[in-house]
Design a protein around this motif. Structure first.
Motif, PDB file in Angstrom:
ATOM      1  N   GLU A   1       0.835  -1.199   0.000  1.00  0.00           N
ATOM      2  CA  GLU A   1       0.000   0.000   0.000  1.00  0.00           C
ATOM      3  C   GLU A   1       0.874   1.255   0.000  1.00  0.00           C
ATOM      4  O   GLU A   1       0.621   2.217  -0.737  1.00  0.00           O
ATOM      5  CB  GLU A   1      -0.907  -0.004   1.239  1.00  0.00           C
ATOM      6  N   PHE A   2       1.910   1.224   0.811  1.00  0.00           N
ATOM      7  CA  PHE A   2       2.818   2.363   0.861  1.00  0.00           C
ATOM      8  C   PHE A   2       3.570   2.519  -0.454  1.00  0.00           C
ATOM      9  O   PHE A   2       3.718   3.639  -0.968  1.00  0.00           O
ATOM     10  CB  PHE A   2       3.818   2.195   2.006  1.00  0.00           C
ATOM     11  N   GLN A   3       4.028   1.407  -1.024  1.00  0.00           N
ATOM     12  CA  GLN A   3       4.796   1.467  -2.264  1.00  0.00           C
ATOM     13  C   GLN A   3       3.952   2.012  -3.412  1.00  0.00           C
ATOM     14  O   GLN A   3       4.426   2.802  -4.229  1.00  0.00           O
ATOM     15  CB  GLN A   3       5.332   0.075  -2.626  1.00  0.00           C
ATOM     16  N   ARG A   4       2.678   1.609  -3.473  1.00  0.00           N
ATOM     17  CA  ARG A   4       1.783   2.122  -4.519  1.00  0.00           C
ATOM     18  C   ARG A   4       1.591   3.631  -4.351  1.00  0.00           C
ATOM     19  O   ARG A   4       1.607   4.376  -5.335  1.00  0.00           O
ATOM     20  CB  ARG A   4       0.428   1.399  -4.472  1.00  0.00           C
ATOM     21  N   ALA A   5       1.390   4.047  -3.121  1.00  0.00           N
ATOM     22  CA  ALA A   5       1.196   5.474  -2.858  1.00  0.00           C
ATOM     23  C   ALA A   5       2.460   6.266  -3.197  1.00  0.00           C
ATOM     24  O   ALA A   5       2.389   7.377  -3.748  1.00  0.00           O
ATOM     25  CB  ALA A   5       0.822   5.691  -1.395  1.00  0.00           C
ATOM     26  N   LEU A   6       3.616   5.677  -2.904  1.00  0.00           N
ATOM     27  CA  LEU A   6       4.874   6.344  -3.200  1.00  0.00           C
ATOM     28  C   LEU A   6       5.084   6.468  -4.709  1.00  0.00           C
ATOM     29  O   LEU A   6       5.491   7.524  -5.208  1.00  0.00           O
ATOM     30  CB  LEU A   6       6.038   5.569  -2.576  1.00  0.00           C
ATOM     31  N   THR A   7       4.782   5.395  -5.438  1.00  0.00           N
ATOM     32  CA  THR A   7       4.923   5.414  -6.898  1.00  0.00           C
ATOM     33  C   THR A   7       4.002   6.465  -7.510  1.00  0.00           C
ATOM     34  O   THR A   7       4.402   7.229  -8.404  1.00  0.00           O
ATOM     35  CB  THR A   7       4.591   4.028  -7.482  1.00  0.00           C
ATOM     36  N   LYS A   8       2.774   6.516  -7.018  1.00  0.00           N
ATOM     37  CA  LYS A   8       1.805   7.502  -7.520  1.00  0.00           C
ATOM     38  C   LYS A   8       2.293   8.920  -7.243  1.00  0.00           C
ATOM     39  O   LYS A   8       2.216   9.791  -8.132  1.00  0.00           O
ATOM     40  CB  LYS A   8       0.445   7.269  -6.858  1.00  0.00           C
ATOM     41  N   ARG A   9       2.770   9.139  -6.059  1.00  0.00           N
ATOM     42  CA  ARG A   9       3.237  10.479  -5.710  1.00  0.00           C
ATOM     43  C   ARG A   9       4.435  10.899  -6.563  1.00  0.00           C
ATOM     44  O   ARG A   9       4.505  12.047  -7.033  1.00  0.00           O
ATOM     45  CB  ARG A   9       3.612  10.565  -4.224  1.00  0.00           C
ATOM     46  N   ASN A  10       5.340   9.979  -6.789  1.00  0.00           N
ATOM     47  CA  ASN A  10       6.517  10.284  -7.604  1.00  0.00           C
ATOM     48  C   ASN A  10       6.135  10.612  -9.052  1.00  0.00           C
ATOM     49  O   ASN A  10       6.703  11.505  -9.685  1.00  0.00           O
ATOM     50  CB  ASN A  10       7.502   9.100  -7.582  1.00  0.00           C
ATOM     51  N   ARG A  11       5.128   9.860  -9.585  1.00  0.00           N
ATOM     52  CA  ARG A  11       4.656  10.138 -10.935  1.00  0.00           C
ATOM     53  C   ARG A  11       4.014  11.507 -11.026  1.00  0.00           C
ATOM     54  O   ARG A  11       4.232  12.261 -11.994  1.00  0.00           O
ATOM     55  CB  ARG A  11       3.663   9.066 -11.371  1.00  0.00           C
ATOM     56  N   GLU A  12       3.223  11.840 -10.042  1.00  0.00           N
ATOM     57  CA  GLU A  12       2.551  13.142 -10.024  1.00  0.00           C
ATOM     58  C   GLU A  12       3.565  14.278  -9.950  1.00  0.00           C
ATOM     59  O   GLU A  12       3.406  15.319 -10.617  1.00  0.00           O
ATOM     60  CB  GLU A  12       1.582  13.213  -8.847  1.00  0.00           C
ATOM     61  N   ARG A  13       4.609  14.078  -9.150  1.00  0.00           N
ATOM     62  CA  ARG A  13       5.639  15.106  -9.034  1.00  0.00           C
ATOM     63  C   ARG A  13       6.405  15.246 -10.335  1.00  0.00           C
ATOM     64  O   ARG A  13       6.760  16.367 -10.746  1.00  0.00           O
ATOM     65  CB  ARG A  13       6.594  14.758  -7.894  1.00  0.00           C
ATOM     66  N   ALA A  14       6.681  14.092 -10.974  1.00  0.00           N
ATOM     67  CA  ALA A  14       7.412  14.125 -12.253  1.00  0.00           C
ATOM     68  C   ALA A  14       6.599  14.849 -13.311  1.00  0.00           C
ATOM     69  O   ALA A  14       7.133  15.629 -14.111  1.00  0.00           O
ATOM     70  CB  ALA A  14       7.748  12.705 -12.693  1.00  0.00           C
ATOM     71  N   ALA A  15       5.268  14.575 -13.331  1.00  0.00           N
ATOM     72  CA  ALA A  15       4.385  15.228 -14.318  1.00  0.00           C
ATOM     73  C   ALA A  15       4.311  16.724 -14.079  1.00  0.00           C
ATOM     74  O   ALA A  15       4.305  17.527 -15.012  1.00  0.00           O
ATOM     75  CB  ALA A  15       2.991  14.599 -14.239  1.00  0.00           C
ATOM     76  N   ALA A  16       4.266  17.102 -12.810  1.00  0.00           N
ATOM     77  CA  ALA A  16       4.169  18.510 -12.463  1.00  0.00           C
ATOM     78  C   ALA A  16       5.454  19.265 -12.820  1.00  0.00           C
ATOM     79  O   ALA A  16       5.422  20.470 -13.104  1.00  0.00           O
ATOM     80  CB  ALA A  16       3.884  18.662 -10.974  1.00  0.00           C
ATOM     81  N   ALA A  17       6.567  18.540 -12.808  1.00  0.00           N
ATOM     82  CA  ALA A  17       7.854  19.174 -13.097  1.00  0.00           C
ATOM     83  C   ALA A  17       8.079  19.399 -14.580  1.00  0.00           C
ATOM     84  O   ALA A  17       8.951  20.174 -14.973  1.00  0.00           O
ATOM     85  CB  ALA A  17       8.983  18.318 -12.521  1.00  0.00           C
TER      86      ALA A  17
END
Length: 350
Positions: A333-349
């Protein structure tokens, strides 16, 4: 008659002069010994080899001194130039000059608070925290923290000295020596270890120093004090089961806390502090744990948790589990949330 009149005039003149002189001297005495010479409350720090001129300037700017002349005369009457005692002194608005001169020459210091708090996981930081607040030099404190013979007098070694230090506010004089500071630390340490706490340590089958070791790991795992007893319970449960502690903070200690993230390659470091490689407790505390962490080890959570991982909420808390399957679920659950957050940050950048 003329002769008598002349005599009376001379006597009157003499009396007048004497009265004027007496009044002048009396006022001078009053100005130095009785009259307030300051307009503001002020904390004056007197350093070794500080001159009277520097002290006068400090009193002038800090305490709003009314009369330098009165202060100068007070210092002269007390032979202050050769009798000054370093220290922290409180100047009150009601103080006359002579009182301040006597205060500084007799060492009537204001008590000083030394606060040890925050993250303390290397000796250099501890030495700087102490020297920043006290008159002692940081090099002298650092030397004491690494002096085996000196620390033996307190029942500690350079390796386990973190256990001697309890985060708190200590009242002492600003001019306290390294020995006096360590005496105060040891006094607080002894006061903390009440018969009740000693019994609780015994119930956990831990020595006082072992309690400090576990508490330091707990301190390294979380900043949430309400989690202290739960994480303490996890590590005590692992110890009882003969499991390796597998505590990331101990690996970080092996690398002098230079790691941004613990990776698999770091888990193989050959150090007695690497709890992924060696079972049991590491040899000594890996930081200075708060008192609350020590008490958490003495009063651990009893839910039987063996595992924990960071919460998917990214709020600094953790998810705990008794069984490995439940732990795996929490970890995914944590790993999925971490992956999602990293993708969102990458997209925002982008």
């Amino acid at each position: 008659m003329k002769t008598r009149a002349k005599i009376l005039i001379v006597v009157a003149a003499v009396l007048l002069v004497a009265t004027v002189i007496a009044g002048y001297l009396g006022y001078g005495y009053y100005k130095v010994h009785k009259k307030s010479n300051f307009t503001k409350e002020y904390i004056l720090y007197v350093y070794p080899d500080m001159s009277l001129g520097e002290i006068m300037d400090s009193l002038d700017s800090g305490a709003g001194m009314k009369s330098r002349d009165a202060m100068k005369k007070a210092f002269e009457s007390e032979n202050a130039a050769s009798r000054l005692k370093p220290g922290k002194y409180r100047i009150s608005k009601s103080d006359p000059s002579i009182y301040v001169a006597r205060m500084l020459t007799r060492g009537w210091q204001e008590p000083h608070s030394l606060t040890l708090s925050g993250t303390m996981r290397n000796k250099g930081v501890i030495a700087k925290k102490i020297s920043y607040q006290m008159m002692v030099d940081s090099a002298a404190v650092a030397s004491a923290l690494n002096d085996a013979e000196f620390l033996a007098g307190y029942g500690f070694t350079p390796e386990d000295v973190f256990g001697l230090i309890l985060p708190d506010t200590y009242e002492m004089y600003w001019t306290a020596s390294v020995e006096e500071i360590f005496d105060r630390l040891k006094k607080e340490y002894d006061a903390f270890w009440t018969p009740e706490r000693l019994e609780k340590a015994k119930a956990q089958k831990l020595s006082q120093k072992e309690v400090s070791v576990v508490a330091s790991i707990v301190s390294g795992e979380t900043l949430k004090d309400f989690e202290y007893p739960v994480i303490a319970g996890v590590y005590l449960n692992r110890l009882r089961k003969g499991m390796k502690l597998q505590a990331d903070p101990t690996v970080c200690f092996c690398f002098d806390y230079t790691l941004d993230r613990v990776l698999k390659k770091h888990l193989t470091v050959d150090s007695p502090y690497n709890t992924y490689k060696y079972a049991g407790l590491p040899p000594a505390p890996i930081n200075v744990p708060p008192k609350a962490c020590l008490d958490a080890v003495l009063n651990p959570d009893k839910n039987g948790y063996i595992y924990f991982c960071a919460s998917a909420a990214f709020d600094g808390t953790h998810k705990f589990a008794v069984g490995y399957k439940e732990h795996q679920k929490n970890a995914r659950e944590f790993q999925r949330a971490l992956t999602k957050r990293n993708r969102e940050r990458a997209a925002a950048a982008q």
